[in-house]
Design a protein around this motif. Structure first.
Motif, PDB file in Angstrom:
ATOM      1  N   ALA A   1      38.599  49.100  36.167  1.00 32.68           N
ATOM      2  CA  ALA A   1      38.921  47.934  35.098  1.00 32.68           C
ATOM      3  C   ALA A   1      39.534  46.741  35.808  1.00 32.68           C
ATOM      4  O   ALA A   1      39.268  45.699  35.606  1.00 32.68           O
ATOM      5  CB  ALA A   1      39.737  48.512  34.087  1.00 32.68           C
ATOM      6  N   ARG A   2      40.363  46.978  36.696  1.00 34.13           N
ATOM      7  CA  ARG A   2      40.776  45.882  37.505  1.00 34.13           C
ATOM      8  C   ARG A   2      40.222  45.124  38.335  1.00 34.13           C
ATOM      9  O   ARG A   2      40.198  43.942  38.330  1.00 34.13           O
ATOM     10  CB  ARG A   2      42.203  46.462  38.295  1.00 34.13           C
ATOM     11  N   GLU A   3      39.028  45.967  38.936  1.00 33.68           N
ATOM     12  CA  GLU A   3      37.891  45.236  39.688  1.00 33.68           C
ATOM     13  C   GLU A   3      37.227  44.133  38.859  1.00 33.68           C
ATOM     14  O   GLU A   3      36.775  43.160  39.548  1.00 33.68           O
ATOM     15  CB  GLU A   3      36.987  46.197  39.913  1.00 33.68           C
ATOM     16  N   HIS A   4      37.297  44.313  37.406  1.00 29.69           N
ATOM     17  CA  HIS A   4      36.513  43.238  36.718  1.00 29.69           C
ATOM     18  C   HIS A   4      37.364  42.453  35.695  1.00 29.69           C
ATOM     19  O   HIS A   4      36.883  42.017  34.634  1.00 29.69           O
ATOM     20  CB  HIS A   4      35.482  43.995  35.675  1.00 29.69           C
ATOM     21  N   GLY A   5      38.849  42.750  35.845  1.00 31.56           N
ATOM     22  CA  GLY A   5      39.899  41.789  35.270  1.00 31.56           C
ATOM     23  C   GLY A   5      40.069  42.298  33.901  1.00 31.56           C
ATOM     24  O   GLY A   5      40.455  41.417  33.074  1.00 31.56           O
ATOM     25  N   VAL A   6      39.750  43.581  33.581  1.00 35.14           N
ATOM     26  CA  VAL A   6      39.844  43.984  32.205  1.00 35.14           C
ATOM     27  C   VAL A   6      41.004  45.124  32.039  1.00 35.14           C
ATOM     28  O   VAL A   6      40.894  46.009  31.153  1.00 35.14           O
ATOM     29  CB  VAL A   6      38.734  44.322  31.448  1.00 35.14           C
ATOM     30  N   ASP A   7      41.804  45.272  33.058  1.00 35.40           N
ATOM     31  CA  ASP A   7      42.635  46.288  33.009  1.00 35.40           C
ATOM     32  C   ASP A   7      43.864  46.537  31.954  1.00 35.40           C
ATOM     33  O   ASP A   7      44.112  47.574  31.559  1.00 35.40           O
ATOM     34  CB  ASP A   7      43.345  46.471  34.391  1.00 35.40           C
ATOM     35  N   GLN A   8      44.111  45.332  31.665  1.00 37.93           N
ATOM     36  CA  GLN A   8      45.154  45.310  30.422  1.00 37.93           C
ATOM     37  C   GLN A   8      44.481  45.416  29.216  1.00 37.93           C
ATOM     38  O   GLN A   8      45.128  46.079  28.368  1.00 37.93           O
ATOM     39  CB  GLN A   8      45.744  43.930  30.521  1.00 37.93           C
ATOM     40  N   GLU A   9      43.087  45.026  29.063  1.00 40.01           N
ATOM     41  CA  GLU A   9      42.499  45.531  27.985  1.00 40.01           C
ATOM     42  C   GLU A   9      42.341  47.064  27.815  1.00 40.01           C
ATOM     43  O   GLU A   9      42.345  47.529  26.733  1.00 40.01           O
ATOM     44  CB  GLU A   9      41.193  44.674  27.825  1.00 40.01           C
TER      45      GLU A   9
END
Length: 279
Positions: free
Chosen positions: A190-198
């Motif tokens: 998810a972090r790779e695509h910038g959605v880890d917080q989501e």
């Protein structure tokens, strides 16, 4: 009953803390210093353990020996103990599989009494209260239970069959530790695509452990035909992100064992587990 002398092999973070609890009801807790690290020496001193110069001395003086070492060393350590003809109670408390525990029992059984043990939880310090599960001869497990009475180590006895305690330990560890790795992979993807917080926000809506829902195994099997390819896609995404994909590919391979129960609403958890055990 007289207070026993206990030997600990070896005082790592778990072993030293467990040994300190045993000291509550023991006359003395021994450990063998030669060859051990500076950290082990410091831990032993912190917990008030008594150093001896040789393994032979520890075994000669101990009524009960507790083995808590890295899993890979457990069998060699037991072989060393067997070579000294130890005659007390040997608690094999390492995270090893039941077959290895049974081999160790055979190594020692001509002289010693072997109790199978498995520790679930964190070291018993700063308010932590792990459980030491035991299986083996009733008289011996009763001695270990008495040794930890009134301490931060809770004892649960599973019966007389050597291997049961280790099986429970590894069954729980296989879920708990793999789950932690899956978290790392999921957040990494998810972090790779910038959605880890989501992702964390989505996950926070459900806090129950899947391990407490074994009835869901049947539903998992019925959906395996869809979930397997989905995990292959997720494995590809991990690989593209530079993260290791092997765990998810192995999970997809496991799901493939249920390929012939597609959308089977009548499948029971036991049926699903029986099928999982068939290549």
């Amino acid at each position: 009953m007289d207070q026993p002398t206990v030997g600990i092999l070896h005082p790592g973070s778990m072993g030293a803390a467990v040994a300190a609890c045993a000291a509550t009801n023991a006359s003395e807790v021994l450990w063998c210093e030669p060859g051990r690290s500076t950290a082990s020496v410091e831990r032993a001193a912190q917990f008030g353990l008594t150093a001896v110069a040789m393994l032979s001395e520890l075994l000669e003086r101990s009524d009960i020996v507790i083995s808590l070492c890295p899993p890979a060393a457990a069998e060699d350590l037991a072989r060393d103990v067997a070579g000294h003809r130890f005659t007390g109670v040997y608690v094999e408390a390492n995270a090893i599989n039941p077959e290895r525990v049974q081999r160790i029992a055979r190594l020692l059984e001509s002289d010693a009494v072997v109790v199978d043990g498995g520790v679930v939880g964190s070291p018993p310090v700063r308010g932590k209260t792990p459980t030491l599960y035991l299986s083996g001869p009733a008289a011996a497990t009763a001695r270990i239970e008495a040794l930890f009475t009134g301490t931060a180590v809770e004892i649960r006895t599973l019966g007389v069959e050597v291997g049961k305690a280790s099986a429970l330990k590894l069954a729980y560890a296989s879920f708990q530790k793999t789950s932690r790795l899956l978290v790392a992979l999921a957040v990494g993807m998810a972090r790779e695509h910038g959605v880890d917080q989501e992702l964390i926000e989505v996950a926070s809506r459900r806090t129950d452990s899947y391990l407490s829902e074994p009835q869901y195994v049947a539903k998992t099997a019925a959906r395996a035909w869809r979930w397997g390819p989905e995990l292959e896609e997720a494995a590809d995404a991990l690989e593209f992100a530079g993260l290791p994909p092997e765990m998810l590919r192995a999970a997809a391979s496991t799901l493939a064992r249920w390929h012939d129960v597609k959308d089977d609403g009548e499948l029971t958890p036991n049926d699903a587990l029986d099928r999982l055990a068939q290549p």
